[in-house]
Enzyme design. Structure first.
Site, short mmCIF file in Angstrom:
data_model
loop_
_atom_site.label_atom_id
_atom_site.label_comp_id
_atom_site.label_asym_id
_atom_site.label_seq_id
_atom_site.Cartn_x
_atom_site.Cartn_y
_atom_site.Cartn_z
N HIS A 42 0.85 -1.20 0.00
CA HIS A 42 0.00 0.00 0.00
C HIS A 42 0.88 1.24 0.00
O HIS A 42 1.24 1.78 1.05
CB HIS A 42 -0.93 0.00 1.21
CG HIS A 42 -2.05 0.99 1.10
ND1 HIS A 42 -3.34 0.70 1.47
CD2 HIS A 42 -2.09 2.27 0.65
CE1 HIS A 42 -4.12 1.76 1.26
NE2 HIS A 42 -3.37 2.72 0.76
N HIS A 44 1.70 5.06 -2.06
CA HIS A 44 1.29 6.06 -3.05
C HIS A 44 2.55 6.65 -3.67
O HIS A 44 3.31 7.36 -3.00
CB HIS A 44 0.46 7.16 -2.38
CG HIS A 44 -0.85 6.65 -1.85
ND1 HIS A 44 -1.99 6.62 -2.61
CD2 HIS A 44 -1.19 6.14 -0.63
CE1 HIS A 44 -2.99 6.10 -1.89
NE2 HIS A 44 -2.54 5.81 -0.69
N ARG A 46 2.50 8.54 -6.41
CA ARG A 46 2.12 9.89 -6.88
C ARG A 46 2.43 10.22 -8.33
O ARG A 46 2.15 11.33 -8.78
CB ARG A 46 2.79 10.97 -6.01
CG ARG A 46 2.52 10.85 -4.52
CD ARG A 46 1.06 11.03 -4.20
NE ARG A 46 0.84 11.21 -2.76
CZ ARG A 46 -0.28 10.89 -2.13
NH1 ARG A 46 -1.29 10.36 -2.81
NH2 ARG A 46 -0.41 11.10 -0.83
N ASN A 76 -4.62 6.29 -7.24
CA ASN A 76 -5.18 7.64 -7.16
C ASN A 76 -4.17 8.72 -7.56
O ASN A 76 -3.90 9.67 -6.84
CB ASN A 76 -5.76 7.93 -5.77
CG ASN A 76 -4.74 7.81 -4.65
OD1 ASN A 76 -3.72 7.14 -4.79
ND2 ASN A 76 -5.02 8.48 -3.54
N HIS A 214 -5.67 -0.51 5.09
CA HIS A 214 -5.42 0.31 6.29
C HIS A 214 -6.50 0.20 7.37
O HIS A 214 -7.20 1.16 7.68
CB HIS A 214 -5.17 1.78 5.93
CG HIS A 214 -6.13 2.36 4.93
ND1 HIS A 214 -7.51 2.25 5.03
CD2 HIS A 214 -5.89 3.05 3.79
CE1 HIS A 214 -8.05 2.86 4.02
NE2 HIS A 214 -7.11 3.36 3.24
N ASP A 290 0.78 2.39 3.78
CA ASP A 290 -0.05 3.49 3.25
C ASP A 290 0.82 4.75 3.13
O ASP A 290 0.42 5.86 3.50
CB ASP A 290 -1.28 3.77 4.14
CG ASP A 290 -2.31 4.66 3.44
OD1 ASP A 290 -3.31 5.02 4.08
OD2 ASP A 290 -2.10 4.99 2.25
N HIS A 294 3.24 14.00 1.01
CA HIS A 294 2.67 15.31 0.68
C HIS A 294 3.76 16.35 0.85
O HIS A 294 4.55 16.29 1.79
CB HIS A 294 1.51 15.67 1.62
CG HIS A 294 0.29 14.83 1.40
ND1 HIS A 294 -0.46 14.90 0.25
CD2 HIS A 294 -0.29 13.88 2.17
CE1 HIS A 294 -1.46 14.03 0.33
NE2 HIS A 294 -1.38 13.40 1.48
#
Lengths: 412, 330
Positions: A42, A44, A46, A76, A214, A290, A294
């Site tokens: 899991h 991200h 990006r 995503n 999650h 997860d 950011h």
């Protein structure tokens, strides 16, 4: 002390005092653990679209520094990975980076909007190993049912980000005493467990495999356990922050720290304790981070404005060792199962074992290495972690993918 | 305290107050203030109240200081109150009213404030829709921050003026039964009042519809109930909270009519309070929703006094914080 002979990216032989014969030798330090490569299902990455947060290159660099030889990346992105072309792009980037293996997870629905099934067959052929609308739940029971049936036909699991949108509302923290005291809109645990229950029932109906992403709430674990007892094909993962922190952390010395804001949120101590229990008793199958990078600018705002998520690739192993193994909750083999064998099994990807013939994805871990987490030194492009300054025991010595050393801890 | 030669009467300066100060250079909330500090603010406000009775309502204490009122939420009452307080202390004041849109476009809060700080204000009084916004500024910026209301979190000067008003009528805060009734879930006035009254030894009974009771309230309030009669019974103070339409997101209560019928403060309901009970409201009032006009305008109502006390209390807060900045380290 054993020797591993690696040839053409696979483990050829395991034995004692194997002949060297001009081979490159990697010396494992005394006391280190040689584990099958850790797999984070899991993450991200990006890319495409949000490269200011992370790219496949920086994300896989972070992964191998964290001991992960493979990551499964969430769809995503911008645009959402609901099309074979995007999967191919991600795989190309991963190949260029040449670090951790990347297994793309495709979107269940077009744009993850929950209206129209995406071309799951095409996506699987392109290389997707699972499907999810992560970031959001698979929005309707009917869509989830069809997705399970269809993906089941393809032999591929559906992963769900379980959350009832109406109960979540515009919540930003776990609905409990601390959110109330801080004036933050709450998200009750039931917002998650209600959908876990839905998904367990649908997996039962369809006979397909659902993987709960999650998991954070004790009610969710209860539903998963009950499903497993009935023989439902449900697996689940817990992230390190959900077995380490609880919502009381929000009321810490730095109030409204956005590095404590993620979805699902940090819940009550009872939920964290339930996750720890599930990890110990086998009801939890996988530990997955997860990893949600950011940019600093995005997190340095008012709490309710900040995006949800924290990075996790480089803090997972120290937290697992320090908080689970050294506390005596689980042993090393259980930890390896949670981080390697089970993710490999759940997602049907190679690895998870050091048996002869396995791919030579190897993580070398020093269980007693003193590690101080330094956000500024993370290899991820983003530094949004709540663990900055934490002193933990357990760190990565080296990471090998297909027999190649892709990360070596300079301090060892 | 400065007594610079000006065109005011030097004999009418702020009377001497014992040199005790607040521990923090900010006022972010009641959370973190102890009983001594709360008493200090209330006592200082007494002296400030006197200034409001003079014909020249001005003292030079904040002369030469710049105070910026940064209001991201609409507010006439609180902003005006702060402005008057600042002007009475002779500060240079500047009010900026802007709106926070839910779309993240344009300047961030931090950038807005940093740009302001380049012009060196001494203090920033801020109201913002996000809980914790002043805390972010206090961490990242240079100015002293006064929280004029942050989201659903705190509204410390409101609680202080409420306490001042209660004390003026009851002579004390300790041992009083205070009923706070209304939208408890979304109210920063509740949270600040609850913390302050608890710290000062009052017994706070909270009441509202079950849908508007925040989780864990029972850990802070003496009592949580959905019955107005139970809350009001024998209360020395009845404080009504506004139903905040702008924060409502669905299904909390069916109608204003039913809200008033179940939770409105009427003359009949008030009869069960102590005979000398006072009725309070932070304003603005929704007449006929949370409070009946007869009660709002009745003999027990101190609602307008709260407003006038607000200026004195805010003067006290600014005075005490400015005193810290001048080097009066506690």
């Amino acid at each position: 002390m054993f020797d591993l002979l690696i040839e053409d990216g696979a483990i050829r032989r395991i034995g004692k005092d194997l002949p060297v014969d001009g081979a490159e030798v990697f010396e494992v330090p005394r006391g280190a653990i040689v584990a099958p490569g850790l797999i984070d299902i899991h993450v991200h990455l990006r890319e495409p679209g949000q490269e200011h947060k992370e790219t496949v290159a920086t994300g896989t660099a972070s992964a191998v520094a964290g001991g992960f030889t493979a990551v499964a990346c969430m769809p995503n992105t911008e645009p959402v990975n609901d099309h074979a072309g995007i999967t191919q792009f991600i795989l190309k980037r991963a190949q260029e980076a040449g670090l951790a293996r990347v297994y793309p997870i495709g979107a269940v629905s077009l744009g993850s909007r929950g209206e129209q099934l995406a071309e799951l067959g095409e996506q699987k052929n392109a290389g997707c190993i699972a499907f999810t609308d992560d970031g959001r739940p698979v929005i309707t029971a009917l869509l989830m049912r069809r997705a399970l049936e269809y993906a089941g036909m393809l032999g591929v699991p559906v992963i769900d980000h379980c959350e009832d949108p109406s109960l979540k509302g515009d919540g930003v923290a776990h609905e409990g005493f601390h959110a109330s005291a801080l004036g933050l809109r709450g998200i009750p645990g039931v917002a998650e467990s209600l959908m876990v229950e839905r998904d367990v029932s649908l997996a039962e109906l369809t006979g397909a495999h659902v993987h709960i992403a999650h998991m954070s709430a004790r009610q969710s674990l209860r539903a998963v356990r009950a499903g497993k007892e009935r023989g439902v094909r449900v697996t689940c993962e817990v992230a390190p922050h959900h077995f380490t922190l609880a919502d009381e952390a929000l009321d810490g010395p730095v109030k409204y720290d956005t590095n404590l804001k993620m979805n699902p949120p940090l819940r009550e101590a009872a939920d964290r304790d339930a996750m720890l229990e599930g990890i110990a008793d086998g009801s939890v199958d996988v530990i997955a981070t997860d990893h949600a990078p950011h940019h600093a600018d995005e997190k340095l705002v008012e709490f309710d404005r900040a995006p949800f998520g924290i990075v996790g690739l480089e803090t997972a192993v120290p937290l697992v060792f320090d908080r689970l193994i050294h506390t005596g909750r689980i042993g090393i083999s259980r930890a390896i199962a949670l981080l390697s064998a089970n993710p490999a099994g759940a997602m049907h990807v190679p690895g998870g074992s050091l048996a002869e013939g396995s791919i030579a994805d190897i993580t070398v871990i020093a269980p007693d290495m003193k590690v101080t987490i330094r956000a500024s030194k993370l290899r991820s492009r983003s530094k949004n972690t709540p663990f900055d300054g934490w002193e933990l025991r357990g760190g990565i010595v080296a990471t090998l993918v297909g027999g190649r050393v892709v990360y070596r801890n300079a301090e060892v | 305290m400065n007594t610079a030669a000006t065109d005011h009467n030097p004999a009418q300066d702020v009377p001497d107050i014992a040199p005790v100060t607040l521990r923090s250079r900010h006022l972010l909330g009641i959370d973190g203030l102890d009983a001594g500090e709360i008493s200090l603010i209330l006592d200082t406000a007494e002296a400030m109240k006197e200034i409001g009775t003079r014909s020249v309502k001005k003292v030079p204490t904040l002369r030469g200081r710049t105070v910026v009122n940064l209001f991201f939420e609409p507010s006439t009452r609180t902003r005006t109150s702060f402005e008057i307080a600042e002007k009475r202390l002779s500060a240079d004041t500047l009010s900026i009213a802007t709106s926070t849109s839910s779309v993240t476009k344009g300047e961030t809060l931090l950038d807005t404030v940093r740009n302001l700080e380049a012009m060196a204000p001494d203090m920033i009084v801020m109201r913002h829709a996000s809980s914790g916004a002043p805390h972010l500024l206090a961490r990242m910026c240079r100015s002293a921050i006064v929280n004029a209301g942050d989201g659903m979190h705190e509204h410390p000067t409101q609680a202080l003026l409420d306490a001042f008003t209660i004390r003026a009528h009851k002579g004390r805060l300790s041992g009083l039964k205070v009923a706070i009734i209304g939208d408890l879930l979304h109210s920063r006035v509740l949270r600040s009042n609850l913390l302050l009254l608890k710290t000062m030894g009052a017994e706070v009974w909270t009441c509202g519809p079950a849908t508007l009771i925040p989780v864990g309230l029972d850990r802070l309030a003496a009592r949580v109930t959905t019955s107005v009669d139970e809350a009001v019974d024998g209360a020395d103070v009845v404080m009504m909270l506004r139903i905040q339409q702008e924060r409502m997101h669905g299904h909390f209560f069916p109608s204003v009519r039913e809200y008033f019928s179940l939770f409105g403060l009427t003359v009949e309901r008030l009869r069960h309070a102590a005979s000398d009970a006072i009725v309070m409201h932070p304003g603005p009032m929704n007449r006929g929703v949370e409070i009946d006009s007869e009660v709002a305008d009745g003999p027990g109502s101190v609602i307008l006094e709260q407003v006038s006390n607000g200026v004195a209390v805010r003067m006290a807060v600014l005075y005490l914080l400015a005193g810290r900045e001048a080097g009066g380290e506690g």
